[in-house]
Write a protein that holds these residues in place. Sequence first.
Motif, mmCIF file in Angstrom:
data_model
loop_
_atom_site.group_PDB
_atom_site.id
_atom_site.type_symbol
_atom_site.label_atom_id
_atom_site.label_comp_id
_atom_site.label_asym_id
_atom_site.label_seq_id
_atom_site.Cartn_x
_atom_site.Cartn_y
_atom_site.Cartn_z
ATOM 1 N N SER A 1 69.122 -42.499 -68.574
ATOM 2 C CA SER A 1 68.679 -43.055 -67.297
ATOM 3 C C SER A 1 67.891 -42.021 -66.501
ATOM 4 O O SER A 1 66.871 -42.336 -65.892
ATOM 5 C CB SER A 1 69.882 -43.525 -66.475
ATOM 6 O OG SER A 1 69.485 -43.986 -65.209
ATOM 7 N N THR B 1 64.038 -42.267 -65.379
ATOM 8 C CA THR B 1 63.662 -42.141 -63.967
ATOM 9 C C THR B 1 62.579 -41.096 -63.779
ATOM 10 O O THR B 1 61.583 -41.310 -63.077
ATOM 11 C CB THR B 1 64.894 -41.775 -63.117
ATOM 12 O OG1 THR B 1 65.875 -42.809 -63.244
ATOM 13 C CG2 THR B 1 64.507 -41.592 -61.657
ATOM 14 N N THR C 1 59.256 -42.315 -65.079
ATOM 15 C CA THR C 1 58.625 -43.269 -64.168
ATOM 16 C C THR C 1 58.003 -42.557 -62.965
ATOM 17 O O THR C 1 56.874 -42.851 -62.565
ATOM 18 C CB THR C 1 59.653 -44.301 -63.683
ATOM 19 O OG1 THR C 1 60.171 -45.001 -64.816
ATOM 20 C CG2 THR C 1 59.029 -45.285 -62.706
ATOM 21 N N PRO D 1 55.690 -48.409 -64.346
ATOM 22 C CA PRO D 1 56.915 -49.144 -63.984
ATOM 23 C C PRO D 1 57.841 -49.314 -65.175
ATOM 24 O O PRO D 1 57.412 -49.324 -66.333
ATOM 25 C CB PRO D 1 56.375 -50.500 -63.512
ATOM 26 C CG PRO D 1 55.067 -50.652 -64.220
ATOM 27 C CD PRO D 1 54.502 -49.263 -64.340
ATOM 28 N N SER D 2 59.138 -49.455 -64.888
ATOM 29 C CA SER D 2 60.135 -49.653 -65.932
ATOM 30 C C SER D 2 61.235 -50.547 -65.380
ATOM 31 O O SER D 2 61.738 -50.318 -64.269
ATOM 32 C CB SER D 2 60.709 -48.308 -66.395
ATOM 33 O OG SER D 2 61.796 -48.507 -67.274
ATOM 34 N N SER D 3 61.625 -51.524 -66.163
ATOM 35 C CA SER D 3 62.694 -52.433 -65.736
ATOM 36 C C SER D 3 64.043 -51.730 -65.696
ATOM 37 O O SER D 3 64.974 -52.193 -65.045
ATOM 38 C CB SER D 3 62.759 -53.632 -66.686
ATOM 39 O OG SER D 3 62.982 -53.195 -68.028
ATOM 40 N N LYS D 4 64.160 -50.620 -66.420
ATOM 41 C CA LYS D 4 65.417 -49.876 -66.443
ATOM 42 C C LYS D 4 65.622 -49.022 -65.208
ATOM 43 O O LYS D 4 66.731 -48.570 -64.943
ATOM 44 C CB LYS D 4 65.468 -48.996 -67.690
ATOM 45 C CG LYS D 4 65.424 -49.782 -69.009
ATOM 46 C CD LYS D 4 65.447 -48.842 -70.212
ATOM 47 C CE LYS D 4 65.398 -49.618 -71.509
ATOM 48 N NZ LYS D 4 65.392 -48.709 -72.693
ATOM 49 N N THR D 5 64.527 -48.742 -64.469
ATOM 50 C CA THR D 5 64.618 -47.880 -63.280
ATOM 51 C C THR D 5 63.942 -48.571 -62.112
ATOM 52 O O THR D 5 62.857 -48.189 -61.670
ATOM 53 C CB THR D 5 63.948 -46.530 -63.545
ATOM 54 O OG1 THR D 5 62.588 -46.768 -63.979
ATOM 55 C CG2 THR D 5 64.681 -45.741 -64.616
ATOM 56 N N PRO D 6 64.547 -49.600 -61.567
ATOM 57 C CA PRO D 6 63.908 -50.374 -60.489
ATOM 58 C C PRO D 6 63.673 -49.538 -59.221
ATOM 59 O O PRO D 6 62.653 -49.695 -58.561
ATOM 60 C CB PRO D 6 64.892 -51.515 -60.231
ATOM 61 C CG PRO D 6 66.201 -51.022 -60.780
ATOM 62 C CD PRO D 6 65.865 -50.166 -61.946
ATOM 63 N N LEU D 7 64.609 -48.635 -58.883
ATOM 64 C CA LEU D 7 64.453 -47.837 -57.674
ATOM 65 C C LEU D 7 63.275 -46.869 -57.811
ATOM 66 O O LEU D 7 62.425 -46.758 -56.909
ATOM 67 C CB LEU D 7 65.730 -47.052 -57.383
ATOM 68 C CG LEU D 7 65.682 -46.153 -56.123
ATOM 69 C CD1 LEU D 7 65.395 -46.996 -54.877
ATOM 70 C CD2 LEU D 7 67.007 -45.388 -55.968
ATOM 71 N N THR E 1 60.789 -47.193 -59.829
ATOM 72 C CA THR E 1 59.560 -47.990 -59.888
ATOM 73 C C THR E 1 59.088 -48.357 -58.486
ATOM 74 O O THR E 1 57.897 -48.276 -58.176
ATOM 75 C CB THR E 1 59.787 -49.262 -60.723
ATOM 76 O OG1 THR E 1 60.120 -48.888 -62.059
ATOM 77 C CG2 THR E 1 58.549 -50.132 -60.720
ATOM 78 N N CYS E 2 60.001 -48.753 -57.629
ATOM 79 C CA CYS E 2 59.643 -49.083 -56.240
ATOM 80 C C CYS E 2 59.079 -47.869 -55.511
ATOM 81 O O CYS E 2 58.104 -47.967 -54.754
ATOM 82 C CB CYS E 2 60.863 -49.622 -55.496
ATOM 83 S SG CYS E 2 61.374 -51.278 -56.032
#
Length: 608
Positions: A22, A26, A29, A35-41, A43-44
């Motif tokens: 993880s 992170t 990213t 972007p990555s669906s595994k690290t939404p924070l 990515t934002c």
Amino acid sequence: MKLDTDNGQPGPTKTSSASDKSKESTLRTLWTGLPSSKTPLATCLTVLLNILLSLLTLDFLIRGVFLYPGTDVAFSRIGYVSPTTANLLVREPDPAQLPIGIFYQESAQTDPTKWVQEGTIYTTDNSTDFTVPITLKGLKPSTSYMYSLSNNKTGTFVTAPLPGSKEARSLSFLTSSCIKPNFPYNPLSHPLRIWGIEHVSSFIRKLPQTLRPAFMLFLGDFIYIDVPHRFGSSISHYRSEYRRVYSSPSWSIPNDNPAIDLPWIHTLDDHEIANDWSKGNTTAPYPAAVDPYIHYHVSVNPPIPAAPFASRENTTYFSFTHGPASFFMLDTRTYRSEPAQANSTILGSAQLQSLLEFLARPEPAEVRWKIVASSVPFTKNWRVGTTDTWGGFQNERRTVFKTMWRAERELGVRIVMLSGDRHEFGAIRYPDPTLDFTPDDFLPNTAGEGLHEFSVGPLSMFYLPIRSYRQTDNEDVTVKYIPDGNNKFGFIDISPADEIIDSVTSSGKSATVTIPSSVLTYSLYVDGDIVWKYRLSVPLPESGTRPTASTTKHPRVPPGKVLKDEVVSEGWDVTFKAAIGRLEEVGRDVSDWVYELLEKTRTVESLD
């Protein structure tokens, strides 16, 4: 724990974990912005960061252009000042302020009834972008004056000394080049703020009155029409860039001794037209570009040479004498041809002849310096973009240097070249090949004999993070190279002083002698602080003797001396930046070779 299936003993344990993966995801990213669906924070955060950077970029590009067009800016400034006159530029677009009365009086005068009215401005119009040049006449030499306009614009200036007077033995002035508002970019700053101008104002305020600069010799790139983006090439686009610079709040900071009160004298360079301009004065966009340059700068510049060798209305090079120095301000853009050709010219025939006449002309007794101002450096030591400088016009440079060396040998003067353009500082000397020198006289980073050039910039712009400057022969000898600093200017002071020089007696013994001299001191200021100082001198005629060829001639002038040096030029970073510069130099050479080959191929194909 995992058991070995064969013997029941504990097996190897895998060290990777979900948390480690993880963290790696992170960091990936945040580092790449992907972007990555595994690290939404993360990515934002990257999306928000990219939006912020885009907004800042857009702010830098358009805030000044669209919010500050400068159409309503009203200002006044002093240009060239002689012993009895002063050129004043007025811009007033508001018809309600017309007519404008123009008044002046001596600064020491306290009687409000003693104001002298020079004249009245009845109309301004768009043909000159609402600018009007005025000449104040009947002034006293070496006198401080105030002027006042009925539209509430005021200022001060000091007239030049009368030739031959005691005051004519001394002169102080500033020199620099290259201005871009709000650079380095600061989102919290006014988009038209110019830190270099504020440094100049602060510097002037701290000086004693006796050392107050007589003028700023600004050597081009007053605007950057094509940096960071060219929004157009019409007359209105070029005019708006000049208005924005003159709209800067930095001109009036601080309230006492602001930079706008200093007479500014200007040359032209490429970013007032287009980068590395070499297509003459009829090709677009030159006609549009020169329009505001004529109205805002040429109209209050010094007079053109007495013998311009061209029609006066088409002449954009200037010459004047102020105290102990005679100046020739070159235009190295308007008349140049394509560089690096056998017959390339950077000056054009008429300007070259005018310069050679200026260099060969004997000067009055009090004039001991001939100063030639060029927007681009004479030296070829800048190894990237060399052909845009005098390095691309070496045959013409050689012609000019020969005349300069002869003038130093025969006229009792010393010649100094001032230049800008390169966003770096370089001090270079050019030893006269007719004199005898040892190998040590050509070592880089040494003071010594020769014509001297001081090239400085930017006043307010970026500096180059790589090192593109390198001495390659015995013609252009490096005295000092200082690339760093976003705000640079040179302060030049010329004053009479006794110079102690080495001599040899009739018996062959070495000795020192004291010679009355005119001494030029060049001080380099970087980001508001003095970092380097250099001294040149030229012997004065003996007191009471009328200057003749025999009394003024000196086959060798004293070598220069370093008085102060606070710049460290050693270290791993210097070596690394120099290596990057060499790579860029090689890349440029390869690129030029490819383009030349393609051009030759195209020419052959067109002939076939």
